[in-house]
Structure formats: C-alpha cells, structure tokens
Scaffold this motif. Structure first.
Motif, mmCIF file in Angstrom:
data_model
loop_
_atom_site.group_PDB
_atom_site.id
_atom_site.type_symbol
_atom_site.label_atom_id
_atom_site.label_comp_id
_atom_site.label_asym_id
_atom_site.label_seq_id
_atom_site.Cartn_x
_atom_site.Cartn_y
_atom_site.Cartn_z
ATOM 1 N N ARG A 1 28.136 -15.108 0.741
ATOM 2 C CA ARG A 1 27.716 -15.927 1.881
ATOM 3 C C ARG A 1 28.853 -16.070 2.895
ATOM 4 O O ARG A 1 30.035 -15.908 2.565
ATOM 5 C CB ARG A 1 27.257 -17.299 1.407
ATOM 6 C CG ARG A 1 28.324 -18.119 0.695
ATOM 7 C CD ARG A 1 27.830 -19.527 0.404
ATOM 8 N NE ARG A 1 28.739 -20.259 -0.460
ATOM 9 C CZ ARG A 1 29.833 -20.885 -0.037
ATOM 10 N NH1 ARG A 1 30.168 -20.846 1.251
ATOM 11 N NH2 ARG A 1 30.609 -21.546 -0.883
ATOM 12 N N ARG B 1 27.617 -19.215 -7.875
ATOM 13 C CA ARG B 1 26.164 -19.050 -7.954
ATOM 14 C C ARG B 1 25.772 -17.616 -7.582
ATOM 15 O O ARG B 1 25.999 -17.181 -6.461
ATOM 16 C CB ARG B 1 25.492 -20.050 -7.022
ATOM 17 C CG ARG B 1 25.846 -21.509 -7.332
ATOM 18 C CD ARG B 1 25.472 -22.435 -6.194
ATOM 19 N NE ARG B 1 26.181 -22.090 -4.962
ATOM 20 C CZ ARG B 1 25.960 -22.657 -3.778
ATOM 21 N NH1 ARG B 1 25.039 -23.608 -3.666
ATOM 22 N NH2 ARG B 1 26.647 -22.291 -2.709
ATOM 23 N N ASN C 1 25.827 -8.774 -13.299
ATOM 24 C CA ASN C 1 25.950 -10.229 -13.177
ATOM 25 C C ASN C 1 26.549 -10.848 -14.439
ATOM 26 O O ASN C 1 27.426 -11.714 -14.366
ATOM 27 C CB ASN C 1 24.575 -10.861 -12.944
ATOM 28 C CG ASN C 1 24.216 -11.002 -11.476
ATOM 29 O OD1 ASN C 1 24.958 -10.580 -10.603
ATOM 30 N ND2 ASN C 1 23.072 -11.590 -11.206
ATOM 31 N N THR D 1 16.805 -14.070 -1.757
ATOM 32 C CA THR D 1 18.255 -13.936 -1.967
ATOM 33 C C THR D 1 18.989 -13.944 -0.640
ATOM 34 O O THR D 1 19.981 -14.672 -0.465
ATOM 35 C CB THR D 1 18.560 -12.634 -2.732
ATOM 36 O OG1 THR D 1 18.054 -12.744 -4.064
ATOM 37 C CG2 THR D 1 20.057 -12.362 -2.778
ATOM 38 N N SER E 1 22.820 -14.420 -7.523
ATOM 39 C CA SER E 1 21.391 -14.126 -7.483
ATOM 40 C C SER E 1 21.045 -13.062 -8.512
ATOM 41 O O SER E 1 21.743 -12.062 -8.656
ATOM 42 C CB SER E 1 20.980 -13.636 -6.098
ATOM 43 O OG SER E 1 19.620 -13.218 -6.109
ATOM 44 N N PHE F 1 25.915 -11.849 -4.372
ATOM 45 C CA PHE F 1 24.819 -10.942 -4.740
ATOM 46 C C PHE F 1 25.404 -9.554 -4.964
ATOM 47 O O PHE F 1 26.022 -8.982 -4.061
ATOM 48 C CB PHE F 1 23.760 -10.921 -3.637
ATOM 49 C CG PHE F 1 22.625 -9.955 -3.880
ATOM 50 C CD1 PHE F 1 21.960 -9.921 -5.098
ATOM 51 C CD2 PHE F 1 22.204 -9.093 -2.872
ATOM 52 C CE1 PHE F 1 20.920 -9.044 -5.318
ATOM 53 C CE2 PHE F 1 21.150 -8.220 -3.082
ATOM 54 C CZ PHE F 1 20.507 -8.184 -4.298
ATOM 55 N N ASP G 1 22.940 -21.526 -0.334
ATOM 56 C CA ASP G 1 22.484 -21.951 -1.654
ATOM 57 C C ASP G 1 22.872 -20.965 -2.756
ATOM 58 O O ASP G 1 22.754 -21.277 -3.941
ATOM 59 C CB ASP G 1 20.965 -22.137 -1.655
ATOM 60 C CG ASP G 1 20.544 -23.272 -0.737
ATOM 61 O OD1 ASP G 1 21.263 -24.287 -0.689
ATOM 62 O OD2 ASP G 1 19.501 -23.141 -0.073
ATOM 63 N N ILE G 2 23.268 -19.746 -2.362
ATOM 64 C CA ILE G 2 23.756 -18.719 -3.291
ATOM 65 C C ILE G 2 25.089 -18.211 -2.745
ATOM 66 O O ILE G 2 25.276 -18.111 -1.525
ATOM 67 C CB ILE G 2 22.741 -17.562 -3.422
ATOM 68 C CG1 ILE G 2 21.527 -18.012 -4.229
ATOM 69 C CG2 ILE G 2 23.373 -16.328 -4.068
ATOM 70 C CD1 ILE G 2 21.793 -18.265 -5.700
ATOM 71 N N ASP G 3 26.015 -17.907 -3.644
ATOM 72 C CA ASP G 3 27.343 -17.463 -3.225
ATOM 73 C C ASP G 3 27.502 -15.948 -3.221
ATOM 74 O O ASP G 3 28.126 -15.387 -2.313
ATOM 75 C CB ASP G 3 28.416 -18.047 -4.157
ATOM 76 C CG ASP G 3 28.410 -19.553 -4.183
ATOM 77 O OD1 ASP G 3 28.395 -20.162 -3.089
ATOM 78 O OD2 ASP G 3 28.414 -20.134 -5.283
ATOM 79 N N SER H 1 18.827 -17.329 0.875
ATOM 80 C CA SER H 1 19.676 -18.280 0.152
ATOM 81 C C SER H 1 21.148 -18.068 0.464
ATOM 82 O O SER H 1 21.925 -19.033 0.511
ATOM 83 C CB SER H 1 19.424 -18.156 -1.354
ATOM 84 O OG SER H 1 18.091 -18.499 -1.668
ATOM 85 N N GLN I 1 23.305 -17.890 -12.842
ATOM 86 C CA GLN I 1 22.408 -16.949 -12.192
ATOM 87 C C GLN I 1 21.079 -17.635 -11.895
ATOM 88 O O GLN I 1 20.577 -18.401 -12.717
ATOM 89 C CB GLN I 1 22.141 -15.736 -13.089
ATOM 90 C CG GLN I 1 23.373 -14.936 -13.463
ATOM 91 C CD GLN I 1 23.027 -13.695 -14.259
ATOM 92 O OE1 GLN I 1 22.140 -12.922 -13.880
ATOM 93 N NE2 GLN I 1 23.723 -13.487 -15.372
ATOM 94 N N THR I 2 20.514 -17.317 -10.731
ATOM 95 C CA THR I 2 19.204 -17.835 -10.353
ATOM 96 C C THR I 2 18.288 -16.666 -10.057
ATOM 97 O O THR I 2 18.646 -15.777 -9.274
ATOM 98 C CB THR I 2 19.302 -18.738 -9.113
ATOM 99 O OG1 THR I 2 20.196 -19.823 -9.385
ATOM 100 C CG2 THR I 2 17.931 -19.297 -8.745
#
Length: 309
Positions: free
Chosen positions: A230, A28, A41, A65, A30, A77, A73-75, A68, A57-58
């Motif tokens: 993360r 995941r 990305n 970011t 950002s 960036f 919730d995000i891996d 998250s 991508q979110t």
C-alpha cells in the motif's frame, strides 16, 4: 543531557524505533485462495513471525485486494501477475495507491489451456474456440471472480470470432481444477485458465493455447509476479519492506512446494517449513539487512526460531 544539533540521543532513537515497530507489528497480507500465494504468503508469515511480527492473511477477491490496498486495509500482496493485472488495475498504479517493491517470480505463464487430447484433436489456438463451441458446451472455466477479466472482456467483445453464446464459469482454483479432472476422467472436452508455477503442469497432460496475446500477453501469457504494498508502507515500515524486497522465489521452488500442498495433502505451513529446511541458503538472501522487530540480526533469529541449520 545536552545533545548536539542534528544528533539523535540513544533514547530518542529507541523511542522512534519503538513507535515504528508498534505501527508495523501487524503485517496484513491478501490471500486469493491460489495455491502459489498460499505457499509464498505462508513462507512470509513464518519468517515474519520468527522476526517478532504478527502477520495475518485475509481471503479476498483480486479486485477487493486492490481496493483494500488503496484504502489501507491490506499492507502487502504477493500476487501481482504481470502484464495482465497491470492492464486491468492500471488506475491503482497510476494514482500511487499500490507500490511495487520486488519481482518475486520470473518465468511464469498465465493463459487458456486444454487437456492434451483436446489440443491433439485440433483446439490449438484462441481462434479455434468457436469452431469447437458445441464440444466445449460454450463454456470457459475460470477461477474466482475478479481474476477472469481478460476472459470476460474477450467474450463480451466477441473476440476471436466468438458468438454471443459463450459463458465464463467463475468459481475458484480448486473448483475449476476439480471440473477439469472430471472432464479428463471421461475424455470430455474442456478449456480452462492455466498457469505456471502450478502442479497442474506436472500432474496433468495439458497444453496452452496460442493466440491469446491480446488477452494475456505474448509467449503463451508469459508473466512475472511482483510484490506490491500500500501507499506509504515502504516509508512507514522499511524493515518489513526490505524483507519483501528480498523475498524472491523461482519456478522449481514454487512447483515443489505447491505439489506438497495439492498432491501430498500437506497444510501450507507444513509445506512452507519443509521447503525452507530443504533450502536454507535462500534465507541468507531473503534476510540480508533485515532485522527482528526489536532490532536484532534477522537471519540468526529466524534460523533459531524455525530450527533451520
């Protein structure tokens, strides 16, 4: 079957790999809506997909970011611009919520800019802003909320002699650049957040303002960009982390790819694959010691899947 102490049998090793692979299959990322991150990305997405992963991508604001990443919730960036974000988001680094894994770009810059005709008329420094406040309509044009903190702080503190009438206009990269283009078409005055790499440096006659060291750092906001993940991700997903450790770009590569998106109108995926096919040697470094999701050599798999010679 009897297995000696300390030696994993093949079945155990396969089960451990399978567990890790399943947990790490979804990657995941950002997306801030910035063109440079769209390129990097999407390049990562293409490679990960060819390796057997399921990247996504979110679209998130910068502050969301970091939140998250902290919440898990995000891996990943790819847009940790330094030193600005290291200052603004210091608590996240201090408590270990985010882990740097690579510097993916050097030679970047990030600070206020103006069209060349404005610079030539006397607006050359942050300290000149107040002198030309009326011509600038007391506005500084930024990008999306969460990315303009140095400017918001500057206005709030009335730094550089600013009075209390200034406004930071927050919108998005695309909206800001559209506003700049409209101003340039009529030779109107405007000051905006500029950065490199970005096609604006090629398509627009612009100049960066001096004197913003307190807000953006020395050398006109000279910056490096890091990839951060993360907490716990390098231990949980070492193969994906190895890819992101290797995934290093350069200014010319990003400027060329971003120009395909912004000037030529290509979708990010089309620009990314075109850049990969034009620079296949980069995959040799990016995929060094990287495997597919099921443990096969990564370089051969990616070149075959993406049809890169």
């Amino acid at each position: 079957m009897i297995v000696a102490a300390g030696v994993a049998c093949p079945m155990q090793a396969h089960m451990a790999f399978a567990d890790e692979a399943e947990a790490c299959k979804a990657v995941r990322l950002s997306d801030l809506g910035w063109t440079d991150i769209a390129l990097t990305n999407t390049t990562a997405e293409l490679i990960l997909g060819a390796l057997g992963y399921e990247p996504s991508q979110t679209l998130l604001a910068l502050n969301i970011t970091f939140d998250s990443l902290r919440s898990g919730d995000i891996d990943v960036f790819l847009g940790n611009w330094r030193p600005v974000q290291d200052i603004d988001y210091k608590p996240y680094f201090d408590d270990g919520s985010v882990i740097p894994v690579a510097t993916n770009l050097t030679g970047a810059k990030y600070t206020l800019a103006v069209p060349r005709y404005v610079h030539d008329a006397g607006l050359k420094s942050f300290d000149d802003l107040q002198r030309f406040a009326d011509r600038l309509d007391h506005k500084i044009y930024g990008i999306e909320p969460g990315s303009n903190k140095p400017l918001l702080d500057m206005v709030e503190k009335k730094a550089h002699g600013l009075d209390g009438t200034w406004e930071v206009v927050e919108s998005s990269e695309a909206a800001m650049l559209a506003q700049v283009q409209r101003a340039v078409e009529t030779n109107a005055w405007i000051v905006f957040l500029g950065w490199q790499p970005h096609p604006m440096n090629v398509t627009m006659d612009m100049a960066y303002l001096a004197g913003g060291d307190a807000e953006f750092g020395p050398d006109f906001g000279g910056a490096t960009v890091r990839t951060i993940v993360r907490k716990g991700y390098p231990e949980q997903c070492p193969n994906v982390t190895k890819l992101f450790n290797n995934l290093v770009f350069d200014i010319d590569y990003e400027n060329a790819g971003m120009n395909m998106i912004m000037t030529d109108g290509l979708e990010a995926g089309d620009a990314a694959i075109k850049m990969l096919k034009a620079n296949p040697q980069k995959l040799d470094a990016w995929l060094k010691d990287v495997q597919t999701l099921d443990g096969k050599p990564g370089l051969a798999a990616v070149k075959a899947e993406l049809d890169i010679q």
